[in-house]
Scaffold this motif. Structure first.
Motif, short mmCIF file in Angstrom:
data_model
loop_
_atom_site.label_atom_id
_atom_site.label_comp_id
_atom_site.label_asym_id
_atom_site.label_seq_id
_atom_site.Cartn_x
_atom_site.Cartn_y
_atom_site.Cartn_z
N UNK A 135 13.11 9.47 10.45
CA UNK A 135 12.88 10.86 10.10
C UNK A 135 13.72 11.30 8.91
N UNK A 136 14.91 10.72 8.78
CA UNK A 136 15.79 11.06 7.67
C UNK A 136 15.35 10.38 6.38
N UNK A 137 14.53 9.33 6.48
CA UNK A 137 14.07 8.58 5.30
C UNK A 137 12.61 8.19 5.53
N UNK A 138 11.76 9.21 5.60
CA UNK A 138 10.36 9.00 6.00
C UNK A 138 9.55 8.20 4.99
N UNK A 139 10.06 8.02 3.77
CA UNK A 139 9.34 7.23 2.77
C UNK A 139 9.59 5.73 2.94
N UNK A 140 10.54 5.37 3.81
CA UNK A 140 10.93 3.97 4.00
C UNK A 140 10.01 3.32 5.04
N UNK A 175 2.92 11.59 8.75
CA UNK A 175 1.96 12.46 8.07
C UNK A 175 2.64 13.23 6.94
N UNK A 176 3.84 13.74 7.21
CA UNK A 176 4.58 14.45 6.18
C UNK A 176 4.88 13.54 4.99
N UNK A 177 5.24 12.29 5.29
CA UNK A 177 5.53 11.33 4.21
C UNK A 177 4.27 11.03 3.41
N UNK A 178 3.13 10.86 4.11
CA UNK A 178 1.88 10.58 3.41
C UNK A 178 1.46 11.76 2.54
N UNK A 179 1.62 12.98 3.08
CA UNK A 179 1.26 14.17 2.30
C UNK A 179 2.14 14.30 1.06
N UNK A 182 1.00 11.61 -1.63
CA UNK A 182 -0.27 11.77 -2.33
C UNK A 182 -0.11 12.34 -3.73
N UNK A 183 0.68 13.43 -3.92
CA UNK A 183 0.86 13.92 -5.30
C UNK A 183 1.49 12.88 -6.21
N UNK A 184 2.44 12.12 -5.67
CA UNK A 184 3.08 11.08 -6.47
C UNK A 184 2.07 10.00 -6.86
N UNK A 185 1.22 9.63 -5.89
CA UNK A 185 0.20 8.63 -6.20
C UNK A 185 -0.78 9.17 -7.24
#
Length: 356
Positions: A135-140, A175-179, A182-185
């Motif tokens: 949760x502290x690093x949801x992009x990992x 879901x928060x990480x995916x959302x 998306x802008x970055x992608x």
């Protein structure tokens, strides 16, 4: 009957002796009877004591049995509490209660249950820690996989509620990480598209510049030729909206029989080609050998138009005195944020430079 045996015929001495013997016999018999009675009483007492002891032993055994049942029941109750609420305090109380259980088989079962509770608590804590770390690093993505594996190990029915909660937390964070990704992608895709577009623009500009340079050279050559072919005493040639001054020599020139047999300076396309002129000029110098007043060959200055078109229509354009300035204007405008936004919106963008 023998007279000697009859006590009435006994002498006094015999009667005394007989009485004494009788007394002794009576005493012996009495003593025997008393001894027998005492023996029986003693045996009854011993039996009573024995029965009492047996009764006490049975009572004691029953008490021990009841205590054992009570201890087992207490241990089971504390173990159930520890299963539902596995705090250190509850587990410690259950362990202390199990120490009072005397039945080895029952005790072994209880000890194994305590071990199971402790292992479950360990897995639950590891799962909580893994989910919190993700949760502290949801992009990992590595932390996400680690958390998933940790949660999947919660197979106990007592861990079902916690497992559902942790899975929900994982799904929310994912879901928060995916959302957020998306802008970055989209930006990365946009950057890649913009980079590819810029590359195409540069290639197009390079090709366009080469073509324009070639056209400029052709036009310059044509201008020179036109000047030679159309050098008359009075008259001017028109090119690209500009003007060329006549080349004149000092002294007076008389123009005779100046006849043009063709149409002069008809431009064909951008090549600037002119039809050749057939001039029959007879010039007579009447001024003698006078000195030339100086060459007055004023060539027109070529200017360049930098332009940017949107969907085929030129929206941005500006004229410059040098080719480099026009090229710089066209490239800078094409790469501006405004034009880039139009490109990303699906519009067709082109730019280039041409002489005017």
């Amino acid at each position: 009957m023998n007279k000697n045996l009859d006590p009435l015929n006994w002498t006094k001495k015999q009667q005394i002796i007989g009485g004494a013997v009788a007394i002794v016999l009576i005493g012996v018999v009495t003593t025997g009877i008393v001894n027998h009675a005492n023996h029986q009483a003693k045996e009854r007492k011993i039996e009573a004591l024995k029965n009492k002891k047996i009764k006490l032993c049975k009572a004691r055994a029953e008490k021990v049995k009841q205590l054992e049942k009570s201890n087992e029941a207490d241990s089971k109750k504390l173990l159930d509490i520890s299963e539902k609420t596995p705090t250190d305090k509850n587990i410690k109380l259950a362990e202390n209660s199990i120490l009072k259980v005397k039945n080895n088989e029952v005790k072994k079962v209880f000890d194994n249950q305590v071990v199971g509770i402790k292992n479950r608590v360990k897995l639950e804590n590891e799962a909580k820690t893994a989910v919190c770390s993700y949760q502290k690093d949801a992009m990992n993505q590595d932390k996400y996989k680690t958390a998933q594996q940790a949660v999947s190990k919660l197979t106990s029915s007592y861990s079902k509620g916690l497992k559902d909660s942790l899975n929900k937390q994982l799904a929310t964070s994912k879901k928060q990480a995916d959302d957020a990704t998306k802008p970055q992608q989209a930006k990365s895709a946009s950057d890649s598209k913009a980079k590819a577009t810029n590359t195409n623009k540069e290639q197009s500009a390079s090709t366009g510049n080469a073509t324009n340079n070639a056209n400029v050279n052709v036009n310059a050559g044509t201008d020179s030729q036109s000047t030679v072919n159309n050098d008359v005493a009075s008259g001017s040639n028109s090119y690209g909206g500009g003007s060329q001054n006549n080349y004149s020599q000092g002294g007076s020139n008389t123009s005779q029989n100046n006849t043009n047999s063709g149409t002069s300076n008809q431009g064909q396309g951008n090549s600037g080609q002119n039809n050749s002129n057939s001039n029959s000029n007879t010039n007579t110098n009447t001024g003698g050998n006078g000195s030339n007043g100086g060459d007055n060959n004023n060539q027109p200055q070529t200017r360049y138009l930098g332009w940017v078109s949107v969907d085929g229509a030129r929206r941005y354009s500006q004229t410059f005195s040098t080719l480099g300035e026009a090229q710089n204007y066209a490239a800078t405008t094409a790469n501006s944020s405004e034009v880039t936004d139009l490109l990303l919106s699906g519009h067709s963008i082109r730019y280039g430079v041409e002489p005017v």
